[in-house]
Structure formats: structure tokens, C-alpha cells
Design a protein around this motif. Structure first.
Motif, PDB file in Angstrom:
ATOM      1  N   LEU A 244       0.874  -1.292   0.084  1.00  0.00           N
ATOM      2  CA  LEU A 244       0.030  -0.157   0.225  1.00  0.00           C
ATOM      3  C   LEU A 244       0.811   1.241   0.086  1.00  0.00           C
ATOM      4  O   LEU A 244       2.013   1.252   0.708  1.00  0.00           O
ATOM      5  CB  LEU A 244      -0.842   0.140   1.185  1.00  0.00           C
ATOM      6  CG  LEU A 244      -2.154  -0.862   1.259  1.00  0.00           C
ATOM      7  CD1 LEU A 244      -2.835  -0.636   2.736  1.00  0.00           C
ATOM      8  CD2 LEU A 244      -2.862  -0.750   0.144  1.00  0.00           C
ATOM      9  N   VAL A 245       0.251   2.199  -0.908  1.00  0.00           N
ATOM     10  CA  VAL A 245       1.068   3.620  -0.817  1.00  0.00           C
ATOM     11  C   VAL A 245       0.019   4.454  -0.546  1.00  0.00           C
ATOM     12  O   VAL A 245      -0.963   4.716  -1.184  1.00  0.00           O
ATOM     13  CB  VAL A 245       1.730   3.752  -2.310  1.00  0.00           C
ATOM     14  CG1 VAL A 245       2.184   5.309  -2.170  1.00  0.00           C
ATOM     15  CG2 VAL A 245       3.027   2.819  -2.453  1.00  0.00           C
ATOM     16  N   ALA A 365      12.155   5.374  -2.041  1.00  0.00           N
ATOM     17  CA  ALA A 365      11.789   4.656  -3.470  1.00  0.00           C
ATOM     18  C   ALA A 365      10.396   3.891  -3.297  1.00  0.00           C
ATOM     19  O   ALA A 365      10.236   3.146  -2.160  1.00  0.00           O
ATOM     20  CB  ALA A 365      12.993   3.831  -4.250  1.00  0.00           C
ATOM     21  N   LEU A 366       9.492   3.902  -4.289  1.00  0.00           N
ATOM     22  CA  LEU A 366       8.186   3.247  -4.169  1.00  0.00           C
ATOM     23  C   LEU A 366       8.809   1.747  -4.770  1.00  0.00           C
ATOM     24  O   LEU A 366       9.439   1.647  -5.503  1.00  0.00           O
ATOM     25  CB  LEU A 366       7.223   3.764  -5.178  1.00  0.00           C
ATOM     26  CG  LEU A 366       6.799   5.473  -4.903  1.00  0.00           C
ATOM     27  CD1 LEU A 366       6.079   5.730  -5.914  1.00  0.00           C
ATOM     28  CD2 LEU A 366       5.955   5.045  -3.394  1.00  0.00           C
ATOM     29  N   PRO A 367       7.581   0.805  -4.218  1.00  0.00           N
ATOM     30  CA  PRO A 367       7.912  -0.552  -4.732  1.00  0.00           C
ATOM     31  C   PRO A 367       7.460  -0.649  -6.147  1.00  0.00           C
ATOM     32  O   PRO A 367       7.040   0.396  -6.898  1.00  0.00           O
ATOM     33  CB  PRO A 367       6.832  -1.194  -4.098  1.00  0.00           C
ATOM     34  CG  PRO A 367       6.206  -0.354  -3.079  1.00  0.00           C
ATOM     35  CD  PRO A 367       6.523   0.817  -3.331  1.00  0.00           C
ATOM     36  N   GLU A 368       8.016  -1.664  -7.187  1.00  0.00           N
ATOM     37  CA  GLU A 368       7.714  -1.811  -8.293  1.00  0.00           C
ATOM     38  C   GLU A 368       6.126  -1.952  -8.646  1.00  0.00           C
ATOM     39  O   GLU A 368       5.738  -1.246  -9.663  1.00  0.00           O
ATOM     40  CB  GLU A 368       8.168  -3.205  -9.001  1.00  0.00           C
ATOM     41  CG  GLU A 368       8.182  -3.155 -10.549  1.00  0.00           C
ATOM     42  CD  GLU A 368       8.964  -4.390 -11.030  1.00  0.00           C
ATOM     43  OE1 GLU A 368       9.570  -4.368 -12.293  1.00  0.00           O
ATOM     44  OE2 GLU A 368       9.385  -5.325 -10.379  1.00  0.00           O
ATOM     45  N   HIS A 369       5.335  -2.902  -7.859  1.00  0.00           N
ATOM     46  CA  HIS A 369       4.047  -2.689  -8.118  1.00  0.00           C
ATOM     47  C   HIS A 369       3.255  -2.416  -6.696  1.00  0.00           C
ATOM     48  O   HIS A 369       3.954  -2.565  -5.581  1.00  0.00           O
ATOM     49  CB  HIS A 369       3.454  -4.050  -8.417  1.00  0.00           C
ATOM     50  CG  HIS A 369       4.375  -4.876  -9.647  1.00  0.00           C
ATOM     51  ND1 HIS A 369       4.365  -4.139 -10.876  1.00  0.00           N
ATOM     52  CD2 HIS A 369       5.132  -5.866  -9.718  1.00  0.00           C
ATOM     53  CE1 HIS A 369       5.261  -4.876 -11.824  1.00  0.00           C
ATOM     54  NE2 HIS A 369       5.619  -5.914 -11.101  1.00  0.00           N
ATOM     55  N   ARG A 400       4.962  -0.852 -12.264  1.00  0.00           N
ATOM     56  CA  ARG A 400       5.998  -0.557 -12.983  1.00  0.00           C
ATOM     57  C   ARG A 400       6.054   1.143 -13.302  1.00  0.00           C
ATOM     58  O   ARG A 400       6.298   1.720 -14.126  1.00  0.00           O
ATOM     59  CB  ARG A 400       6.553  -1.096 -14.296  1.00  0.00           C
ATOM     60  CG  ARG A 400       6.877  -2.517 -14.193  1.00  0.00           C
ATOM     61  CD  ARG A 400       7.411  -3.147 -15.320  1.00  0.00           C
ATOM     62  NE  ARG A 400       7.818  -4.576 -15.117  1.00  0.00           N
ATOM     63  CZ  ARG A 400       6.805  -5.656 -15.315  1.00  0.00           C
ATOM     64  NH1 ARG A 400       5.717  -5.353 -15.543  1.00  0.00           N
ATOM     65  NH2 ARG A 400       7.317  -6.727 -14.797  1.00  0.00           N
ATOM     66  N   GLY A 401       5.461   1.865 -12.191  1.00  0.00           N
ATOM     67  CA  GLY A 401       5.316   3.186 -12.210  1.00  0.00           C
ATOM     68  C   GLY A 401       4.077   3.838 -13.100  1.00  0.00           C
ATOM     69  O   GLY A 401       3.959   4.923 -13.315  1.00  0.00           O
TER      70      GLY A 401
END
Length: 452
Positions: A244-245, A365-369, A400-401
Motif C-alpha cells: 500500500l502507498v 523509493a516506491l515498490p515496483e507494483h 512499473r510506475g
């Protein structure tokens, strides 16, 4: 009052009445408070006494965006609170002030109650400063201009605004101690809250700043636009296996609940939490500060309502829990030093409160998914029981962003301490929210939590 209505300027807004509040001359009231305190300390054998005067103005304007009409309310009040200490006890009293005689009366009531009241700590003697003679004028015309400019700037085309409320407030205080010390403080702020309708529920957001400073409306405009986009259009269920973001608007209630848990009175009632001071309670990515002079915060002050210096506090340092927000009373109960967070509400003794609490930004950094939650849907409560935050939020699945699909709002029930112990990262996009008790937060990155 409507947009086309005429109104008479209140006495306190006229140039010849600028020093008055609630029909009272503030400068004269401050002088009278010093005289009454001097007389009281000569006649009564107390170990300490204080008189706290508070004057406030408030203007609230509700703007109907669809019709261009305004409704307006304003008010002024002056109150006094007194505390008297004996060797064996202390007393407290508070009342509204209609004249100078009320100052002597509130001191006498506090004295009488001190005969049977439990002993409370005597705060340290504060530094002297000049008491306020006047409060800033709250202009109705300026409030209308701000409300119109706000809604023109931040509301996307076609969005229905259910409510837009702008509030301007100004307050001044005078603290008189039996030692002859007089300290004054003045603050003023303007804030606006808008409630917008979407097909999946209402969103509420706002902006605040000290009175006279310009609002930075671009972050609010961007948040509302993203929230509307996330809550309109086809949506699918979220993947419970993704991290979760929480973007700032969604993370804010979690941080506001943390601010409540870091109050000294909560610590007194929660011995296990008080024993955690000094321990590595959270991951190293989490640091929390309370800064009453942060440039993004709306409340700026250098002393609290007990006259103690209100300096920036580091409450969590890279996961290590350092302490609580304290008034003189809660600090004494836990055997620590006060830290300038004793604030008063009308008719009550000082209680510990945050002045500008926020999660320190990092830029991890954010996760990939991940599941990105950008829009908090309004609910009636955010903390159904102490220490647990409940909210509804919508957003996107990100691969992937790239946002690959819109997600229907999900329900989150987040135990505050357990959730923050699982924190994986902190963004750089710090924002403060009047809708979250003035607390601030960047994006928070959490593990998968939707699977229960």
C-alpha cells in the motif's frame, strides 16, 4: 448575510474601536489584571497564583458555489482562568469576562476551590513579554474574495461543491503570574475546507495559513483533481497482495491519531506506552517532529499557554521513541521536564497538544507494483476506538510506475502503532492538513494490508 446584503461593520472592526474585543479594551483589561493579581497576592497566603486572559475573534463564511451566495457568522469573546496553589492543594476556576470585576471574582473562586483541590504542579516562571493591546481585524470583504478565489482555483470543472467554508480567527492571551510576570501572545490564521461530491462519496480537503500570508493552493488543487479522477469512472477490486502507498491526504488521519497518542495525558493513562520511551519502537524510516514554527504549518507560536518555550521537538528519531507532548501537569506526573505544549481551551486547565506535528519526509523509493490510495472518502469517524483509524479510500493499481486500473474504495482499519511499526518507506511530498488537526505527512509506504 448574502452576497448582495449590506451589513454594518462591527465596533471592533472600526479604526476607533480597533483595540476592543467583546466590548472590552484589551490594553486596559491587561493593566487591570496586573493590579488585581498584585492585590490578590498581598491579601492571600498562596504559594503561587496565575491569571490567564484570552480574547478571540472568529469569522466563518460559507460560500454556495452554485449560486454565488454567502452566509456569514462572526463572534467575539473574552474569558479568564485562574489557578491558585497552596502547599497542600490547588484550585482552578474559569468564566466569561464582561468587565474588570470578573478578574477578581475568578481569582477568589480558584482560591476557594483550592481548599479542597488536589495539588497540581506550579509551572516555572515564564519570561516577560508585552501583552497585546489589540487583535487583527477580520475583514468580511477579504474573506469573500478568498472564498471565491479558492473555489475558482482548486475545483475541477463540473465538480459539485457541497460546502465551502472559510474561517478566519484571531486570538490574544495575557498570562499574569503572582511573581509580577506578564506574558502576551497573539495569533491569527485563515483556513478553508471544501467538501466535493463524487459518484463514490464526498471528499473533504482544505488549506490553512497564518492570517495575511498567501495560501499555496497548487497542492490542494492537485489533490482534489486526483481524488475526483480516482473516484469517477469504472473501477475494480484491489489486489490484496500488493503493498500500500498512502498519499498524504489518505495518510493524514493516521498521523493525526499518532499525535493524539503522543499527548502526555494519554501517556499517563497508558503506562505501557509511557514505558516505551527510549526504545526502538518503529522502523528507522520513521521520524516524527512537532515544530510550532514550521513554514508549512498554520499555527506559529514560540510559547505555550503556560508561558513555557515551545521549541521544536523530535518525538521519534529514526524509529526510536523519545517522548511525549507535555504540559506542566503531565510532565510532573511522569517525572520529566515540560516541553511547552500546554494549551488551554475555554473553561479548562492546560492540556498537552501538538503545535505542528509531522512525519519527517525522506524520499524513499516506491515498490515496483503497488496499490496507490489517493482519495479519502468522507466518513463519520476516523477513530472508532482509541488507537485504531478507520477510513475509506480509493485510488489505482500501479505497475512499473504506471496506473493500470482504477480501484473501488477500500475500507482500512489501521491500529496506529502496529501500522507504523510495519512502515517500509516515507516520501518527500510533505503536506499539512487542517482537516487532520493541522498535522502533516508525506506519502507513507506500507506492506500489503488489504488481506486482513
Amino acid at each position: 448575510m448574502t452576497a448582495s446584503g449590506e451589513h454594518e461593520m462591527p465596533e471592533s472592526e472600526r479604526p476607533d474601536g480597533a483595540v476592543s474585543c467583546g466590548g472590552l479594551d484589551l490594553g486596559e483589561l491587561a493593566r487591570e489584571a496586573r493590579a488585581r493579581m498584585a492585590s490578590f497576592t498581598r491579601s492571600q497566603a498562596s504559594t503561587g497564583a496565575e491569571l490567564f486572559l484570552s480574547a478571540s475573534r472568529r469569522l466563518s463564511l460559507e460560500y454556495e458555489v452554485g449560486t454565488g451566495r454567502f452566509s456569514l457568522s462572526r463572534g467575539e469573546s473574552v474569558s479568564a482562568a485562574a489557578r491558585v496553589w497552596w502547599e497542600e492543594g490547588s484550585g482552578f476556576a474559569a468564566l466569561s469576562v464582561g468587565g474588570a470585576d470578573d478578574l477578581g471574582r475568578v481569582l477568589s473562586e480558584a482560591w476557594e476551590r483550592g481548599r479542597t483541590g488536589a495539588r497540581s504542579p506550579l509551572p516555572a516562571v515564564p519570561a516577560s513579554s508585552e501583552p497585546p493591546r489589540s487583535l487583527p481585524v477580520l475583514s468580511t470583504a477579504r474573506a469573500r474574495e478568498l472564498a471565491e478565489h479558492l473555489t475558482r482555483t482548486v475545483i475541477p470543472p463540473g465538480v459539485v461543491v457541497q460546502a465551502a467554508v472559510l474561517t478566519c480567527s484571531a486570538s490574544g492571551s495575557v498570562l499574569v503570574r503572582g511573581e509580577g510576570v506578564v506574558q502576551g501572545h497573539v495569533s491569527a490564521r485563515q483556513e478553508a475546507v471544501v467538501r466535493c461530491e463524487t459518484s463514490r462519496g464526498a471528499i473533504v480537503d482544505g488549506v490553512a495559513a497564518p492570517l495575511g500570508e498567501p495560501w499555496d493552493l497548487e497542492p490542494l488543487r492537485a489533490r482534489i483533481a486526483q481524488a475526483v479522477d480516482a473516484l469517477e469512472g469504472p473501477a475494480e477490486a484491489a489486489d490484496p497482495g500488493l503493498p500500500l502507498v498512502l498519499r498524504p491526504a489518505v495518510a493524514a488521519p493516521l498521523v493525526a491519531a499518532l499525535a493524539w497518542m503522543l499527548r502526555g495525558d494519554v501517556a499517563v493513562a497508558t503506562p505501557a506506552l509511557a514505558r516505551a520511551v527510549g526504545k526502538k519502537l518503529f522502523p528507522s524510516v520513521l521520524s516524527v517532529e512537532d515544530d510550532p514554527l514550521h513554514p508549512l504549518g498554520a499555527s506559529r507560536r514560540s510559547v505555550d499557554d503556560e508561558g513555557a518555550p515551545a521549541r521544536p521537538l523530535r518525538l521519534v528519531d529514526e524509529g526510536r521513541f523519545l517522548g511525549f507532548l507535555h504540559s506542566a501537569a503531565t510532565a510532573a506526573l511522569l517525572g520529566v521536564s515540560p516541553n511547552g505544549r500546554g494549551l488551554r481551551s475555554e473553561g479548562a486547565s492546560p492540556t498537552p497538544s501538538a503545535l505542528g506535528l509531522f512525519v519527517v519526509p525522506r524520499g524513499d523509493a516506491l515498490p515496483e507494483h503497488y496499490t496507490e490510495l489517493v482519495a479519502r472518502v468522507e466518513t463519520f469517524t476516523t477513530m472508532p476506538r482509541p488507537g485504531v483509524v478507520s477510513l475509506m479510500a480509493g485510488g489505482w493499481e500501479v505497475r512499473r510506475g504506471q496506473r493500470v486500473r482504477r480501484l473501488a474504495p477500500v475500507e482500512l482499519r489501521l491500529p496506529v502503532l502496529e501500522t507504523l511499526r510495519a512502515l517500509r518507506g516515507v516520501g518527500a511530498d510533505l503536506a499539512f492538513f487542517p482537516t487532520a488537526d493541522g498535522c502533516g505527512t508525506p506519502t507513507l509506504i506500507l506492506p500489503p494490508l488489504l488481506g486482513g
